[in-house]
Design an enzyme around this catalytic site. Sequence first.
Site, PDB file in Angstrom:
ATOM      1  N   HIS A 148       6.445 -12.846  32.978  1.00 25.76           N
ATOM      2  CA  HIS A 148       5.809 -13.364  34.192  1.00 25.76           C
ATOM      3  C   HIS A 148       5.686 -14.898  34.149  1.00 25.76           C
ATOM      4  O   HIS A 148       6.033 -15.581  35.099  1.00 25.76           O
ATOM      5  CB  HIS A 148       4.442 -12.724  34.375  1.00 25.76           C
ATOM      6  CG  HIS A 148       3.776 -13.175  35.630  1.00 25.76           C
ATOM      7  ND1 HIS A 148       4.284 -12.878  36.876  1.00 25.76           N
ATOM      8  CD2 HIS A 148       2.685 -13.940  35.843  1.00 25.76           C
ATOM      9  CE1 HIS A 148       3.524 -13.429  37.789  1.00 25.76           C
ATOM     10  NE2 HIS A 148       2.549 -14.072  37.193  1.00 25.76           N
TER      11      HIS A 148
ATOM     12  N   ASP B 189       8.474 -15.491  47.191  1.00 24.41           N
ATOM     13  CA  ASP B 189       7.665 -16.708  47.215  1.00 24.41           C
ATOM     14  C   ASP B 189       8.372 -17.776  46.382  1.00 24.41           C
ATOM     15  O   ASP B 189       9.365 -17.501  45.708  1.00 24.41           O
ATOM     16  CB  ASP B 189       6.236 -16.459  46.706  1.00 24.41           C
ATOM     17  CG  ASP B 189       6.242 -15.819  45.323  1.00 24.41           C
ATOM     18  OD1 ASP B 189       7.014 -16.274  44.465  1.00 24.41           O
ATOM     19  OD2 ASP B 189       5.485 -14.853  45.108  1.00 24.41           O
TER      20      ASP B 189
ATOM     21  N   LYS C  16       5.279 -20.120  53.002  1.00 21.67           N
ATOM     22  CA  LYS C  16       4.109 -19.804  53.812  1.00 21.67           C
ATOM     23  C   LYS C  16       3.688 -21.057  54.566  1.00 21.67           C
ATOM     24  O   LYS C  16       3.556 -22.124  53.977  1.00 21.67           O
ATOM     25  CB  LYS C  16       2.960 -19.337  52.906  1.00 21.67           C
ATOM     26  CG  LYS C  16       3.216 -17.959  52.337  1.00 21.67           C
ATOM     27  CD  LYS C  16       2.133 -17.544  51.372  1.00 21.67           C
ATOM     28  CE  LYS C  16       2.474 -16.189  50.779  1.00 21.67           C
ATOM     29  NZ  LYS C  16       1.801 -15.919  49.528  1.00 21.67           N
TER      30      LYS C  16
ATOM     31  N   ARG D 132       0.787 -22.528  57.222  1.00 22.67           N
ATOM     32  CA  ARG D 132      -0.473 -22.241  57.903  1.00 22.67           C
ATOM     33  C   ARG D 132      -0.356 -22.683  59.344  1.00 22.67           C
ATOM     34  O   ARG D 132      -0.079 -23.839  59.626  1.00 22.67           O
ATOM     35  CB  ARG D 132      -1.636 -22.957  57.183  1.00 22.67           C
ATOM     36  CG  ARG D 132      -2.984 -22.630  57.778  1.00 22.67           C
ATOM     37  CD  ARG D 132      -4.135 -22.873  56.813  1.00 22.67           C
ATOM     38  NE  ARG D 132      -4.149 -21.958  55.683  1.00 22.67           N
ATOM     39  CZ  ARG D 132      -4.555 -20.690  55.732  1.00 22.67           C
ATOM     40  NH1 ARG D 132      -4.956 -20.154  56.870  1.00 22.67           N
ATOM     41  NH2 ARG D 132      -4.530 -19.946  54.650  1.00 22.67           N
TER      42      ARG D 132
ATOM     43  N   ASP E 234      12.192 -10.004  42.742  1.00 21.68           N
ATOM     44  CA  ASP E 234      10.933 -10.480  42.142  1.00 21.68           C
ATOM     45  C   ASP E 234      10.867  -9.995  40.695  1.00 21.68           C
ATOM     46  O   ASP E 234      11.710  -9.210  40.263  1.00 21.68           O
ATOM     47  CB  ASP E 234       9.740  -9.942  42.953  1.00 21.68           C
ATOM     48  CG  ASP E 234       8.511 -10.830  42.853  1.00 21.68           C
ATOM     49  OD1 ASP E 234       8.512 -11.774  42.028  1.00 21.68           O
ATOM     50  OD2 ASP E 234       7.535 -10.588  43.575  1.00 21.68           O
TER      51      ASP E 234
ATOM     52  N   SER F 206       4.115  -4.157  42.042  1.00 20.73           N
ATOM     53  CA  SER F 206       2.913  -3.438  41.627  1.00 20.73           C
ATOM     54  C   SER F 206       2.453  -2.527  42.771  1.00 20.73           C
ATOM     55  O   SER F 206       2.811  -1.360  42.828  1.00 20.73           O
ATOM     56  CB  SER F 206       1.859  -4.466  41.219  1.00 20.73           C
ATOM     57  OG  SER F 206       0.704  -3.811  40.784  1.00 20.73           O
ATOM     58  N   THR F 207       1.716  -3.065  43.730  1.00 20.76           N
ATOM     59  CA  THR F 207       1.338  -2.240  44.888  1.00 20.76           C
ATOM     60  C   THR F 207       2.500  -2.116  45.864  1.00 20.76           C
ATOM     61  O   THR F 207       2.524  -1.213  46.700  1.00 20.76           O
ATOM     62  CB  THR F 207       0.164  -2.874  45.661  1.00 20.76           C
ATOM     63  OG1 THR F 207       0.617  -4.134  46.182  1.00 20.76           O
ATOM     64  CG2 THR F 207      -1.034  -3.083  44.770  1.00 20.76           C
ATOM     65  N   GLY F 208       3.430  -3.065  45.787  1.00 17.24           N
ATOM     66  CA  GLY F 208       4.553  -3.083  46.730  1.00 17.24           C
ATOM     67  C   GLY F 208       4.245  -3.901  47.977  1.00 17.24           C
ATOM     68  O   GLY F 208       5.122  -4.125  48.817  1.00 17.24           O
TER      69      GLY F 208
HETATM   70  C1  R5P Z   1       3.102 -12.106  41.327  1.00 18.78           C
HETATM   71  O1  R5P Z   1       2.872 -13.197  40.870  1.00 18.78           O
HETATM   72  C2  R5P Z   1       4.301 -11.320  40.928  1.00 18.78           C
HETATM   73  O2  R5P Z   1       5.415 -12.140  40.742  1.00 18.78           O
HETATM   74  C3  R5P Z   1       4.612 -10.269  41.988  1.00 18.78           C
HETATM   75  O3  R5P Z   1       4.988 -10.920  43.180  1.00 18.78           O
HETATM   76  C4  R5P Z   1       3.421  -9.394  42.220  1.00 18.78           C
HETATM   77  O4  R5P Z   1       2.957  -8.854  41.007  1.00 18.78           O
HETATM   78  C5  R5P Z   1       3.766  -8.279  43.196  1.00 18.78           C
HETATM   79  O5  R5P Z   1       2.614  -7.523  43.426  1.00 18.78           O
HETATM   80  P1  R5P Z   1       2.522  -6.461  44.574  1.00 18.78           P
HETATM   81  O6  R5P Z   1       3.666  -5.497  44.420  1.00 18.78           O
HETATM   82  O7  R5P Z   1       1.181  -5.796  44.328  1.00 18.78           O
HETATM   83  O8  R5P Z   1       2.554  -7.161  45.899  1.00 18.78           O
END
Ligand code: R5P
Length: 279
Positions: free
Chosen positions: A122, A160, A183, A185, A209, A213-215
């Site tokens: 990471h 990102d 992003k 604003r 990426d 995690s949650t997607g």
């Molecule tokens: C964040 O810093 C990581 O690089 C991923 O973008 C992040 O863990 C993704 O999380 P999620 O699937 O919950 O959006």
Amino acid sequence: MIVVGSGALHLRDELAALGGEIGGIEIRKFPDGEKYVRVLGSAEEVTVVSSTFFPQDEHIVELLLIGDALRERGVENLRVVIPYFGYSRQDRVIREGEPISVRAVMRALGLYYDELYVFDLHNPETLRFFPGKAVNLSPAGAIADYFAERLGEGVVLAPDKGAFGRARAVAEKLGLEYSHFEKKRISPTEVEMRPADVDIEGRNVLIVDDIISTGGTMIKAANLLRGMGAEKVFVAATHGVFAEGAVERVSQAVDELAVTNTIPTPVSRISIVPKIVRL
Ligand code: R5P
């Protein structure tokens, strides 16, 4: 000789097929839940392979026990390959009194192992916490090979700016255009997210990426791309950490989801084993 820990049992057959000599190991639990490990072979050089996904703490303690056992047997050069390195996201103190968890784990492993290899850490800067040689391996080539035909003349995007290097690495292997979401604003309560400097209308897109995690990140990016007229939307990540239901949610939102096999999941279709056996 390769020793396979509980966090890499899903890679064992492929490691053996691609030419590694697999050393015997007995792993079980005592009735009180503590782990029992016994290594059955020895060599001058040994590579231990095990990811530290859930149950993370157990996988980490097991790696310490294997390291101790192999040193006890007189192994001189000891390497550890941890395809998915648990605790890697806890890389800074946010509230006073917290540890830098990734540092704690790296230092503990450093008591036994001379070399550490990980995939797509990471925060690669945290490798400096490991006292020996530490290498961050990229799965970009394997991800590029998997999606090459599906993507055609498409675009590779990072969700990102932080993941930009990952998208670039995959795109460069394929000779394709790449960019990242930015992003902007637009009001105190609204943030607009859109791909920077690239036209995606009518084109296939691969979003890359390190972790899903949650997607939520990928689903948001995929929906935006669809709204902007993208043709097919593919999603790839190195580590499928996947919270409950995330595989299904992301799969429904995109044309195809595929991750590497650093963690065993139903969509771990991209193998990092060839890279491990080449080390
Ligand atoms: C964040 O810093 C990581 O690089 C991923 O973008 C992040 O863990 C993704 O999380 P999620 O699937 O919950 O959006």
